[in-house]
Design a protein around this motif. Structure first.
Motif, PDB file in Angstrom:
ATOM      1  N   LEU A   1      -0.465   4.897 -23.012  1.00  0.00           N
ATOM      2  CA  LEU A   1      -1.298   4.396 -21.925  1.00  0.00           C
ATOM      3  C   LEU A   1      -0.458   3.521 -20.987  1.00  0.00           C
ATOM      4  CD1 LEU A   1      -4.483   3.387 -23.946  1.00  0.00           C
ATOM      5  CD2 LEU A   1      -3.948   5.585 -22.873  1.00  0.00           C
TER       6      LEU A   1
ATOM      7  N   VAL B   1      -9.768  -0.163 -23.924  1.00  0.00           N
ATOM      8  CA  VAL B   1      -9.509   0.992 -24.777  1.00  0.00           C
ATOM      9  C   VAL B   1     -10.614   1.043 -25.818  1.00  0.00           C
ATOM     10  CG1 VAL B   1      -7.946   2.113 -26.406  1.00  0.00           C
ATOM     11  CG2 VAL B   1      -7.011   0.819 -24.476  1.00  0.00           C
TER      12      VAL B   1
ATOM     13  N   LEU C   1      -6.999   2.251 -17.168  1.00  0.00           N
ATOM     14  CA  LEU C   1      -5.683   2.624 -17.677  1.00  0.00           C
ATOM     15  C   LEU C   1      -5.489   4.119 -17.461  1.00  0.00           C
ATOM     16  CD1 LEU C   1      -6.034   0.700 -21.034  1.00  0.00           C
ATOM     17  CD2 LEU C   1      -4.382   0.089 -19.258  1.00  0.00           C
TER      18      LEU C   1
ATOM     19  N   THR D   1     -10.561   5.280 -22.282  1.00  0.00           N
ATOM     20  CA  THR D   1     -10.013   4.153 -21.542  1.00  0.00           C
ATOM     21  C   THR D   1     -10.820   3.847 -20.285  1.00  0.00           C
ATOM     22  OG1 THR D   1      -8.535   5.479 -20.148  1.00  0.00           O
ATOM     23  CG2 THR D   1      -7.681   4.775 -22.296  1.00  0.00           C
TER      24      THR D   1
END
Length: 284
Positions: free
Chosen positions: A280, A196, A252, A249
């Motif tokens: 997420l 992330v 994900l 991301t």
């Protein structure tokens, strides 16, 4: 007729199985929020005028259902004194941060908070968006030193591992933003775990820094049709608001996204940025 029904039913089951293979139903919620540094010259919008209601907002975020709880929060521009206040508000969370001026307490932080019951800390670090990433420095045409802080977690329930990076690109230097994007993109590409990347990138979706990050394998959590601005400038007219805060991301899937436009009780803004939030989910 029975055979046709069987084929349709089989197709539905297959689609369900394929859909289930794409992502798990469980996941985690992240928030990226530029708090605006503690600047007494902000008058009615100074930190001491905002902090109590901003703290209440963050606590209210924790009172949603489990699906809506913020599990990971990334704050930009926070000074140490602001973080000490947030520590008292976010008592169920742990924090990692380093000041950009000295790699310790001085200057603005790109702080990461995580829910202690949800994630276990595995590793962490900070580097400078610079040609000298391991020492406090600024490069290119940047007006100020800029950093990226990251934390590696293990989700307690599943054992899955991810890395979260929080950053703040320079507000002046065009070359600095472009070079910072290349630096972050290379960092994310080198990680084997899901990633992330969140923060105030001082760039809009069509700008080269964002396009560079996307071209190198990161995905925007924001649906393309959601163009709500994340920067409000406190008193700027709405036509000057910009979308410059992102959650990106790798590995994900984002199932929810919003720019949270909550206000204080006097209808003034919580910060000169709105928090950006996403749900997420893990890919199988």
């Amino acid at each position: 007729m029975a055979q046709s029904v069987f084929k349709v039913f089989s197709g539905i089951i297959l689609l369900a199985l394929l859909g289930g293979a794409a992502f798990r139903k469980d996941g985690f919620r992240v928030m990226s929020f530029n708090l605006r540094y503690d600047n007494p010259a902000d008058g009615q919008d100074a930190w001491m005028e905002r902090r109590q209601e901003l703290g209440l907002f963050l606590r209210a975020e924790r009172l949603f259902s489990n699906q809506k709880q913020a599990d990971i929060l990334g704050f930009q521009e926070a000074l140490s004194s602001q973080l000490f206040y947030l520590d008292s508000v976010l008592s169920e969370y742990s924090r990692y941060s380093r000041g950009r001026d000295d790699g310790d307490m001085a200057g603005e932080h790109c702080a990461i908070y995580w829910r202690k019951s949800k994630f276990a800390l595995l590793d962490s670090g900070t580097f400078w968006l610079s040609e000298q990433p391991h020492v406090p420095a600024k490069s290119w045409d940047a007006a100020l030193p800029r950093i990226a802080s990251w934390v590696k977690f293990r989700e307690r329930s599943s054992g899955k591992v991810l890395v979260v990076l929080n950053t703040h690109f320079d507000h002046i230097g065009v070359k600095a933003r472009e070079a910072s994007a290349r630096q972050i993109a290379a960092w994310a590409k080198a990680r084997k775990e899901p990633v992330v990347v969140m923060g105030d990138l001082n760039s809009e979706p069509e700008d080269l820094p964002i396009q560079t990050l996307l071209a190198e394998g990161l995905t925007d959590a924001r649906p393309l049709n959601n163009t709500k601005p994340s920067f409000n400038g406190f008193t700027w007219p709405e036509e000057r608001h910009k979308l410059i805060d992102f959650i990106l991301t790798k590995g994900l899937i984002a199932s929810e996204y919003q720019v949270n436009r909550s206000k204080r009780s006097n209808q003034r803004e919580l910060s000169d940025h709105y928090p950006v939030e996403a749900m997420l989910r893990w890919m199988e």
